[in-house]
Design a protein around this motif. Structure first.
Motif, PDB file in Angstrom:
ATOM      1  N   LEU A  76      -2.824 -32.155  38.382  1.00 51.58           N
ATOM      2  CA  LEU A  76      -3.013 -31.699  39.755  1.00 51.58           C
ATOM      3  C   LEU A  76      -4.440 -31.213  39.988  1.00 51.58           C
ATOM      4  N   ALA A  77      -5.012 -30.528  38.996  1.00 54.05           N
ATOM      5  CA  ALA A  77      -6.381 -30.029  39.137  1.00 54.05           C
ATOM      6  C   ALA A  77      -7.381 -31.184  39.194  1.00 54.05           C
ATOM      7  N   THR A  78      -7.175 -32.180  38.364  1.00 50.63           N
ATOM      8  CA  THR A  78      -8.069 -33.336  38.368  1.00 50.63           C
ATOM      9  C   THR A  78      -7.950 -34.100  39.682  1.00 50.63           C
ATOM     10  N   ASP A  79      -6.730 -34.282  40.144  1.00 46.84           N
ATOM     11  CA  ASP A  79      -6.498 -34.949  41.427  1.00 46.84           C
ATOM     12  C   ASP A  79      -7.187 -34.194  42.562  1.00 46.84           C
ATOM     13  N   LEU A  80      -7.040 -32.878  42.552  1.00 46.85           N
ATOM     14  CA  LEU A  80      -7.649 -32.062  43.606  1.00 46.85           C
ATOM     15  C   LEU A  80      -9.170 -32.140  43.550  1.00 46.85           C
ATOM     16  N   THR A  81      -9.718 -32.172  42.353  1.00 50.79           N
ATOM     17  CA  THR A  81     -11.169 -32.248  42.186  1.00 50.79           C
ATOM     18  C   THR A  81     -11.726 -33.569  42.704  1.00 50.79           C
ATOM     19  N   LEU A  82     -11.027 -34.655  42.436  1.00 50.36           N
ATOM     20  CA  LEU A  82     -11.511 -35.981  42.800  1.00 50.36           C
ATOM     21  C   LEU A  82     -11.148 -36.393  44.228  1.00 50.36           C
ATOM     22  N   ASP A  83     -10.250 -35.662  44.852  1.00 50.57           N
ATOM     23  CA  ASP A  83      -9.736 -36.060  46.165  1.00 50.57           C
ATOM     24  C   ASP A  83     -10.778 -35.883  47.269  1.00 50.57           C
ATOM     25  N   THR A  84     -11.139 -36.963  47.900  1.00 51.74           N
ATOM     26  CA  THR A  84     -12.025 -36.923  49.072  1.00 51.74           C
ATOM     27  C   THR A  84     -11.369 -37.635  50.256  1.00 51.74           C
ATOM     28  N   SER A  85     -10.063 -37.838  50.171  1.00 51.78           N
ATOM     29  CA  SER A  85      -9.357 -38.597  51.197  1.00 51.78           C
ATOM     30  C   SER A  85      -9.404 -37.894  52.543  1.00 51.78           C
ATOM     31  N   ALA A  86      -9.530 -38.689  53.598  1.00 54.47           N
ATOM     32  CA  ALA A  86      -9.583 -38.133  54.955  1.00 54.47           C
ATOM     33  C   ALA A  86      -8.239 -37.532  55.356  1.00 54.47           C
ATOM     34  N   HIS A  87      -7.138 -38.122  54.900  1.00 51.77           N
ATOM     35  CA  HIS A  87      -5.834 -37.660  55.383  1.00 51.77           C
ATOM     36  C   HIS A  87      -5.458 -36.280  54.831  1.00 51.77           C
ATOM     37  N   ARG A  88      -6.106 -35.854  53.749  1.00 50.62           N
ATOM     38  CA  ARG A  88      -5.823 -34.510  53.227  1.00 50.62           C
ATOM     39  C   ARG A  88      -6.940 -33.521  53.565  1.00 50.62           C
ATOM     40  N   ALA A  89      -7.922 -33.927  54.327  1.00 53.82           N
ATOM     41  CA  ALA A  89      -9.056 -33.061  54.662  1.00 53.82           C
ATOM     42  C   ALA A  89      -8.623 -31.749  55.326  1.00 53.82           C
ATOM     43  N   PRO A  90      -7.641 -31.753  56.246  1.00 51.75           N
ATOM     44  CA  PRO A  90      -7.220 -30.471  56.846  1.00 51.75           C
ATOM     45  C   PRO A  90      -6.662 -29.486  55.823  1.00 51.75           C
ATOM     46  N   TRP A  91      -5.992 -29.988  54.787  1.00 53.42           N
ATOM     47  CA  TRP A  91      -5.446 -29.118  53.739  1.00 53.42           C
ATOM     48  C   TRP A  91      -6.577 -28.557  52.885  1.00 53.42           C
ATOM     49  N   ARG A  92      -7.509 -29.417  52.495  1.00 55.46           N
ATOM     50  CA  ARG A  92      -8.632 -28.942  51.689  1.00 55.46           C
ATOM     51  C   ARG A  92      -9.448 -27.883  52.429  1.00 55.46           C
TER      52      ARG A  92
END
Length: 383
Positions: A76-92
């Motif tokens: 989960l930490a690696t996924d969160l670190t690498l995630d730049t997806s637009a659809h999850r931008a509001p959560w980040r």
């Protein structure tokens, strides 16, 4: 609060059902959940469907294949670190920035402050440091483009914001997959639910996990404008400090306790330690707000009684009442020693120049809480 309002809309679009609550910044306490209307007891105020969660099952295949033998925490930490997806931008956008962890998490404190942590918190910290080291080594080997700073931020977010989760049975299958053997791998990020702050009181809302996701229900009536809480578990303030970066104020934590291992062990010979280990009573000695645990009583009795008499107590053939005075005096001795050491810890924290004022403040407050618990126990013995 605009980003939080946008995030709320984002969660609604993903099937999250929010009933009369909202994210709110409380003066001097940070973000939490506020009741926007009056709620009766047993009201469901939040539903988060399974499809909205981030779990090991939602980690992209290129990550899970690159990390085939690792912890869910690391995935989960690696996924969160690498995630730049637009659809999850509001959560980040609403996740706490890295600076928020600097003062609160002992993992990020100077070593001089870490050295002054209470024993239980120090053990938890050592375990954290080992897990982080192992997770980072695997993540960096698989994805050398990520930085330690970015990964550490994600790792702490997973550590402090996840909920207990096990994969439910898939459609068409009668049984769920086997639960992880390590409870630390039972993790999921739950959008909006992670706004809730913790309380140890009976006012904590009930969090229920099912095959449909999470539901959060009020146990008592809640007035409009009140903060709404959940419980992160029956944890001591040492646990809350090490794992979440806060302590409950004063004596409000009904689950608070003090570890006594070092002080009890000092009363025991090597032979008696061996006996306790053989019988399953070596270590894990604690004092809570009411009394010392049974394991402590057992160890103290072995410290001051002949082995034969001690075995009769453990077997239940002797209720131990005649020897309780000796045990109480042994306990009083170690509590007074611990109390003296606590006073010294508070002094050392106060004169320390390293770290921030907030770091020293929370550590000093924790030692003061321990002092209160020790004094209360001493008072009970002497009364």
């Amino acid at each position: 609060m605009e980003i939080h309002e946008a995030f709320t809309e984002w969660t609604l679009e993903r099937g999250v059902k929010i009933n009369g609550i909202a994210a709110h910044r409380f003066e001097g306490r940070g973000l939490g959940i506020i009741a926007e209307k009056k709620h009766a007891a047993n009201t469901v105020i939040l539903n988060v469907p399974l499809s909205a969660l981030r779990t090991a099952d939602t980690v992209p295949k290129d990550i899970s294949r690159a990390l085939p033998k690792t912890t869910v925490h690391n995935l989960l930490a690696t996924d969160l670190t690498l995630d730049t997806s637009a659809h999850r931008a509001p959560w980040r956008a609403v996740l706490p920035p890295q600076d928020t962890f600097k003062d609160s998490m002992p993992l990020l404190w100077p070593t001089s402050l870490q050295a002054l942590l209470p024993p239980q918190a120090a053990k938890l910290l050592a375990n954290q440091q080992l897990k982080l080291k192992q997770d980072w080594a695997l993540a960096f080997a698989a994805f050398p483009s990520i930085t330690h700073e970015a990964y550490l931020h994600s790792w702490l977010l997973i550590n402090t914001r996840t909920f207990y989760f096990v994969s439910p049975a898939q459609k068409g299958k009668s049984k769920p997959p086997p639960a992880p053997t390590n409870r630390d791998d039972c993790l999921a990020l739950s959008p909006f639910a992670d706004y809730f702050n913790h309380t140890s009181s009976s006012s904590a809302c009930e969090v229920i996990f099912s095959a449909d996701g999470y539901s959060i229900t009020t146990p008592i009536p809640i007035k409009k404008g009140e903060e709404v809480y959940i419980s992160y578990g029956n944890h001591s303030n040492d646990f809350l400090l090490a794992e979440y970066g806060f302590i409950l104020a004063g004596d409000t934590n009904q689950w608070d306790e003090v570890e006594l291992d070092a002080y009890v062990m000092n009363l025991l010979s090597a032979d008696k330690k061996e006996i306790l280990e053989e019988e399953g009573f070596l270590g894990n000695y604690v004092l809570d707000r009411e009394t010392v645990c049974y394991r402590t009583q057992v160890a103290l009795r072995l410290a001051c009684l002949p082995v034969g008499k001690w075995r009769r107590f453990v077997s239940g053939s002797d209720d131990g009442e005649k020897d309780q005075g000796k045990v109480d005096q042994a306990l009083l001795k170690i509590l007074r020693k611990y109390q003296k050491d606590t006073i010294e810890k508070i002094r050392l924290v106060r004169i320390l120049e390293e770290g921030t004022a907030d770091q020293r403040g929370i550590l000093g407050n924790r030692w003061q809480q321990i002092g209160v618990l020790l004094q209360a126990a001493i008072g009970r013995i002497q009364s």
